[in-house]
Design a protein around this motif. Structure first.
Motif, PDB file in Angstrom:
ATOM      1  N   UNK A  46       0.838  -1.201   0.000  1.00 17.75           N
ATOM      2  CA  UNK A  46       0.000   0.000   0.000  1.00 17.75           C
ATOM      3  C   UNK A  46       0.872   1.249   0.000  1.00 17.75           C
ATOM      4  N   UNK A  47       0.243   2.373  -0.362  1.00 15.62           N
ATOM      5  CA  UNK A  47       0.863   3.678  -0.176  1.00 15.62           C
ATOM      6  C   UNK A  47       0.039   4.471   0.823  1.00 15.62           C
ATOM      7  N   UNK A  48       0.721   5.120   1.761  1.00 19.67           N
ATOM      8  CA  UNK A  48       0.052   5.940   2.765  1.00 19.67           C
ATOM      9  C   UNK A  48      -0.420   7.240   2.109  1.00 19.67           C
ATOM     10  N   UNK A  49      -1.667   7.617   2.420  1.00 25.30           N
ATOM     11  CA  UNK A  49      -2.211   8.867   1.892  1.00 25.30           C
ATOM     12  C   UNK A  49      -2.319   9.967   2.924  1.00 25.30           C
ATOM     13  N   UNK A  50      -2.738   9.600   4.145  1.00 18.63           N
ATOM     14  CA  UNK A  50      -2.858  10.589   5.220  1.00 18.63           C
ATOM     15  C   UNK A  50      -2.420   9.972   6.534  1.00 18.63           C
ATOM     16  N   UNK A  51      -1.981  10.820   7.452  1.00 23.30           N
ATOM     17  CA  UNK A  51      -1.605  10.403   8.802  1.00 23.30           C
ATOM     18  C   UNK A  51      -2.340  11.298   9.792  1.00 23.30           C
TER      19      UNK A  51
END
Length: 473
Positions: A340-345
């Motif tokens: 996966x790729x992180x979009x928001x934290x």
């Protein structure tokens, strides 16, 4: 922890589960969770089969299921060889049926064919994949609790080696189809043995109050045997079948199950003068999703089951039938991780001064429903690099419009995880793609096999055009 009407996760003071320890090295990979070729390159990024996740993300995109082909096939051959060896001098030997419901596509079915395993399917669709792959009908088994007439016809025309019947209605239906096609259906009776595996309620399948099989205690299984024997020559009873659940980590449940089903096996021999040649003890062998899991290797599973079967057959005074087992998750599960790729934290405060990071990725419950469906636990690692940041309690969540859209409930990940970082969730080879959906009109990820420095797509990524193509409006 105090109870809360919305569930334990909402109770005051909820932090992390007891089994999740603060890691000494947040970058370390626990071997039992990953396929055999997974490691970290000199840049800190994960590699699988000699290919970096950066290359996979760039060329194929995320999310994606990344399958270690050599690992998958080695696990399949290990089951095949182990059960062949352990049962070689015990009765009729043993067969291993890969449970296709764990994950199946044409290329995987070819691997199973070429590596000389058998294949268990449970719908006409799965059977169509096996046929497309050229899997011989004699090496197929057909499961399912509501097989349609077209599915039964398809199976009999293709010469499927065994059909596991699940109800009186199905016995009648199969008899009619076999008579009309002027053929003989080789059948097994699925027996509900009253053993509830130590697992989640929804995936323990041998207790009485559930949809599968004929009850042993209620006499339904014995009646099913009588009806099948009475349906000769169009039905040929070749054995009994039992399955006690999923994510099983010892052989104690199999011991009780084998004792009970072999008692019926002996009763059939005594009452009808027929010693059935086969016995299927099902699958459900567990894998490690997190550090709390400690699965048995095939060698110990096979040895334990052989001892149980031999002892119970001796006690019942019957010959040891040919044994079959149905591993699916134990072959497919560890071979694959989801990238996966992180979009928001987003960091939220918990009671007692603790905090949790919510890491939103570009997939979610549409590609892994098991967390929401079974309260399953998964692990996760920062995949694109290593980090010197301290570990922080994190929750990996998806992009769907659903509060239960959680991929990894609890994990310690570096505190500096940021948008654009790659994450990898191991143990997603079984049931994740099989149970995937198009929730929120989200195209499903591809399945990519990696081996010897080369990646190839086994199942392509769905597109928005694919979604719209089904919409006749």
């Amino acid at each position: 922890m105090r109870a809360h009407e919305a569930g334990a996760l909402h109770a005051d003071g909820y932090g992390s589960p007891a089994w999740l320890a603060l890691p000494r090295d947040v970058n370390a990979l626990i071997p039992s969770l990953w396929a055999s070729s997974v490691g970290r390159g000199t840049d800190g990024a994960l590699t699988v089969g000699g290919v970096s996740v950066h290359d996979l993300a760039r060329e194929i995109g995320t999310p994606a299921y990344i399958l270690d082909e050599a690992d998958f096939r080695a696990r399949a051959r290990d089951f095949r060889d182990t059960y062949t060896e352990v049962f070689a001098d015990l009765g009729g030997g043993a067969d291993v049926y890969y449970a296709g419901k764990a994950f199946l596509c044409t290329e995987v079915a070819r691997w199973i064919r070429d590596d000389d395993l058998r294949l268990d399917v449970c719908t006409g669709g799965e059977l169509a994949v096996a046929m497309r792959a050229g899997m011989p009908g004699a090496r197929l088994g057909l499961h399912g609790n509501n097989k349609s007439v077209p599915e039964l016809e398809q199976a009999l025309r293709y010469g499927v080696g065994r059909i596991i019947v699940d109800s009186y209605d199905e016995i009648d239906r199969l008899t009619d189809v076999a008579r009309r096609l002027d053929t003989v259906a080789r059948v097994m009776v699925r027996v509900t043995v009253g053993v509830e595996a130590h697992t989640h309620e929804f995936i323990a399948t041998a207790h009485e109050d559930q949809k599968f099989g004929f009850s042993l205690s209620g006499g339904d299984a014995a009646e099913a045997v009588r009806r099948i024997l009475g349906a000769a020559p169009h039905l040929e009873l070749i054995g009994l079948h039992s399955h006690i659940g999923s994510q099983i980590f010892d052989t104690s449940g199999f011991e009780v199950s084998a004792r009970r089903v072999l008692a019926l096996h002996a009763a059939v021999a005594k009452e009808h003068g027929v010693e059935l040649p086969e016995l299927d003890l099902g699958g459900g062998f567990g894998i490690a999703y997190t550090t709390e899991h400690d699965p048995l290797p095939p060698k110990h599973l096979a040895a334990g089951m052989a001892e149980i079967v031999d002892r119970e057959c001796r006690a019942s005074g019957v010959s040891v039938p040919r044994i079959s087992v149905e591993p699916g998750r134990a072959i497919a599960g560890p071979s694959t991780f989801t990238l996966y790729e992180v979009g928001t934290v987003k960091v939220v405060d918990l009671d007692g001064g603790a905090a949790r990071a919510y890491l939103s990725v570009d997939g979610g419950m549409s590609d892994n429903i098991r967390t929401a469906l079974y309260e399953a636990n998964f692990s996760c690692t920062l995949a694109g690099r290593t980090s010197t940041a301290p570990p922080r309690l994190s929750r990996v969540v998806g992009k769907h419009c659903e509060s239960g859209d959680i991929v990894v409930m609890d994990e310690f990940l570096p505190a500096d995880v940021a948008p654009g970082d790659l994450l990898a969730v191991p143990g997603t080879g079984a049931y994740c793609r099989s149970l995937s959906s198009q929730y929120n009109h989200t195209p499903r990820p591809p399945v990519v096999a990696v081996r010897d420095g080369r990646a190839r797509v086994l199942v392509r990524r769905e597109t928005v055009d694919d979604l719209l193509a089904l919409d006749v409006g």
